[in-house]
Scaffold this active site. Structure first.
Site, short mmCIF file in Angstrom:
data_model
loop_
_atom_site.label_atom_id
_atom_site.label_comp_id
_atom_site.label_asym_id
_atom_site.label_seq_id
_atom_site.Cartn_x
_atom_site.Cartn_y
_atom_site.Cartn_z
N LYS A 13 8.59 4.68 -4.22
CA LYS A 13 7.51 3.98 -5.19
C LYS A 13 6.17 4.53 -4.95
O LYS A 13 5.33 4.98 -6.06
CB LYS A 13 7.69 2.68 -5.16
CG LYS A 13 9.04 2.10 -5.35
CD LYS A 13 8.72 0.61 -5.72
CE LYS A 13 8.50 -0.11 -4.42
NZ LYS A 13 9.49 -0.28 -3.37
N ARG A 88 7.77 -8.81 -7.37
CA ARG A 88 8.85 -8.81 -6.44
C ARG A 88 9.87 -9.92 -6.70
O ARG A 88 10.93 -9.91 -6.06
CB ARG A 88 8.61 -8.99 -5.15
CG ARG A 88 8.19 -7.64 -4.66
CD ARG A 88 7.62 -7.65 -2.95
NE ARG A 88 8.14 -7.12 -2.22
CZ ARG A 88 7.42 -5.72 -1.52
NH1 ARG A 88 6.32 -5.46 -2.42
NH2 ARG A 88 7.77 -5.09 -0.97
N ARG A 127 8.92 7.44 8.12
CA ARG A 127 7.90 7.37 7.21
C ARG A 127 6.72 7.27 8.46
O ARG A 127 6.70 6.48 9.20
CB ARG A 127 7.95 6.21 6.36
CG ARG A 127 6.76 5.75 5.90
CD ARG A 127 7.01 4.98 4.54
NE ARG A 127 7.45 3.56 4.63
CZ ARG A 127 8.01 2.56 3.55
NH1 ARG A 127 7.73 3.17 2.37
NH2 ARG A 127 8.29 1.63 4.07
N ARG A 162 4.46 2.06 10.49
CA ARG A 162 4.05 0.83 9.89
C ARG A 162 4.68 -0.18 10.94
O ARG A 162 5.80 0.04 11.25
CB ARG A 162 4.42 0.64 8.26
CG ARG A 162 3.39 0.82 7.30
CD ARG A 162 3.84 1.04 5.96
NE ARG A 162 4.58 -0.43 5.66
CZ ARG A 162 5.38 -0.48 4.56
NH1 ARG A 162 4.62 0.37 3.44
NH2 ARG A 162 5.89 -1.77 4.35
N ARG A 174 13.64 -7.13 4.63
CA ARG A 174 13.24 -6.58 3.40
C ARG A 174 14.26 -5.94 2.54
O ARG A 174 13.96 -6.31 1.42
CB ARG A 174 12.13 -5.13 3.55
CG ARG A 174 10.71 -6.01 4.25
CD ARG A 174 10.21 -5.06 5.17
NE ARG A 174 9.67 -3.84 4.74
CZ ARG A 174 9.45 -2.44 5.15
NH1 ARG A 174 9.96 -2.40 6.60
NH2 ARG A 174 9.02 -1.49 4.60
P1 ADP Z 1 7.71 -2.19 1.28
O1 ADP Z 1 8.25 -2.06 -0.05
O2 ADP Z 1 8.29 -1.19 2.20
O3 ADP Z 1 8.31 -3.52 1.68
P2 ADP Z 1 4.98 -2.97 0.69
O4 ADP Z 1 3.95 -2.13 0.93
O5 ADP Z 1 5.25 -2.82 -0.96
O6 ADP Z 1 6.33 -2.24 1.30
O7 ADP Z 1 4.97 -4.36 1.18
C1 ADP Z 1 5.03 -4.67 2.47
C2 ADP Z 1 4.73 -6.22 2.57
O8 ADP Z 1 3.81 -6.72 2.10
C3 ADP Z 1 5.99 -6.86 2.18
O9 ADP Z 1 7.09 -6.79 2.94
C4 ADP Z 1 5.62 -8.21 2.11
O10 ADP Z 1 5.78 -8.75 3.06
C5 ADP Z 1 4.14 -7.91 1.57
N1 ADP Z 1 4.22 -7.88 0.09
C6 ADP Z 1 3.98 -6.64 -0.77
N2 ADP Z 1 3.85 -7.13 -2.00
C7 ADP Z 1 4.18 -8.30 -2.22
C8 ADP Z 1 4.54 -9.18 -3.44
N3 ADP Z 1 4.45 -8.62 -4.45
N4 ADP Z 1 4.76 -10.80 -2.88
C9 ADP Z 1 4.91 -11.13 -2.02
N5 ADP Z 1 4.84 -10.14 -0.75
C10 ADP Z 1 4.38 -8.82 -0.97
#
Ligand code: ADP
Ligand code: ZN
Length: 221
Positions: A13, A88, A127, A162, A174
């Site tokens: 993504k 999400r 990654r 990360r 996740r």
């Molecule tokens: P990934 O898709 O690999 O989990 P992201 O960078 O999108 O990585 O998100 C990392 C973390 O940030 C998530 O596991 C969550 O804790 C938080 N996060 C990101 N976007 C949201 C969201 N829309 N709502 C709640 N938590 C979020």
């Protein structure tokens, strides 16, 4: 134009969103990136968000939704944005519809990336991300490594894994949350007739950059 990226972790993504952003000249709005920037800067929001992120849990809506709304109200997002990591949950999707309506906008296209599960886990483990928060380019030690191991090609800053990618428990959590809370959004947007599904995998020899190239050519027309 509001474009949204949907798909599990490790489907690419961020890669697709970053390339579309460059091609179309609208910002990539990644809630995960905004959180990580706040964590690096030790802001109050960052400290609070990290309590959830480090465990692979969702950050509560009270923090996430206003943060996203503020970002969409920024000057540079007035022509549009590529949403990456938000919404999400169905509740977040409904909040987004409400806030976009207030702005006289709507979601125009949802790009849903799908990748076989074994490839997903492998990609999350390999990654690496640039530690420079203004760059944050993503690499993969197997699929697209940096030229010098551990160093960003673009800005020379060190790369790191990360925290939530190095913890198998956080990865598992996740992916579980994705299945349970986020995947219903596929139907939500399909019903609106704006969903476009793309397979990104070695199996079909089509990776993020291929998808981004095809999409941006189509969207620029
Ligand atoms: P990934 O898709 O690999 O989990 P992201 O960078 O999108 O990585 O998100 C990392 C973390 O940030 C998530 O596991 C969550 O804790 C938080 N996060 C990101 N976007 C949201 C969201 N829309 N709502 C709640 N938590 C979020
Ligand atoms: Zn960099």
């Amino acid at each position: 134009m509001i474009i949204m990226m949907l798909g599990a972790q490790g489907t690419g993504k961020g890669t697709v969103a970053g390339m579309l952003s460059q091609e179309l000249g609208i910002p990539q709005v990644s809630t995960g990136d905004i959180f990580r920037k706040n964590i690096a800067e030790q802001t109050e929001l960052g400290i609070e968000a990290n309590k959830y992120m480090s465990k692979g849990e969702l950050v509560p809506d009270e923090i996430t939704v206003p943060m996203l709304e503020d970002r969409l109200n920024c000057e540079d997002a007035q022509k549009g944005a590529i949403l990456d990591g938000f919404p999400r949950t169905t509740v977040q999707a409904e909040k987004l519809d409400e806030m976009l309506e207030k702005m006289g906008k709507k979601v125009d296209l949802v790009v849903n990336l799908i990748t076989p599960k074994d490839e997903i886990i492998d990609r999350m483990l390999t990654r690496r991300v640039c530690t420079n928060q203004d760059c944050k380019t993503t690499y993969n030690t197997k699929l697209h490594p940096s030229k010098v191991p551990g160093i960003c090609d673009k800005c020379g800053a060190p790369l790191k894994q990360r925290e939530d990618d190095s913890d198998p428990e956080a990865i598992r959590k996740r992916l579980e949350i994705y299945e349970e809370k986020t995947s219903p959004l596929v139907e939500y947007y399909k019903a609106k007739g704006i969903l476009q599904t793309e397979e990104v995998s070695l199996r079909v020899n089509r990776m993020g950059p291929d998808v981004a190239k095809d999409l941006s050519e189509k969207l620029k027309k």
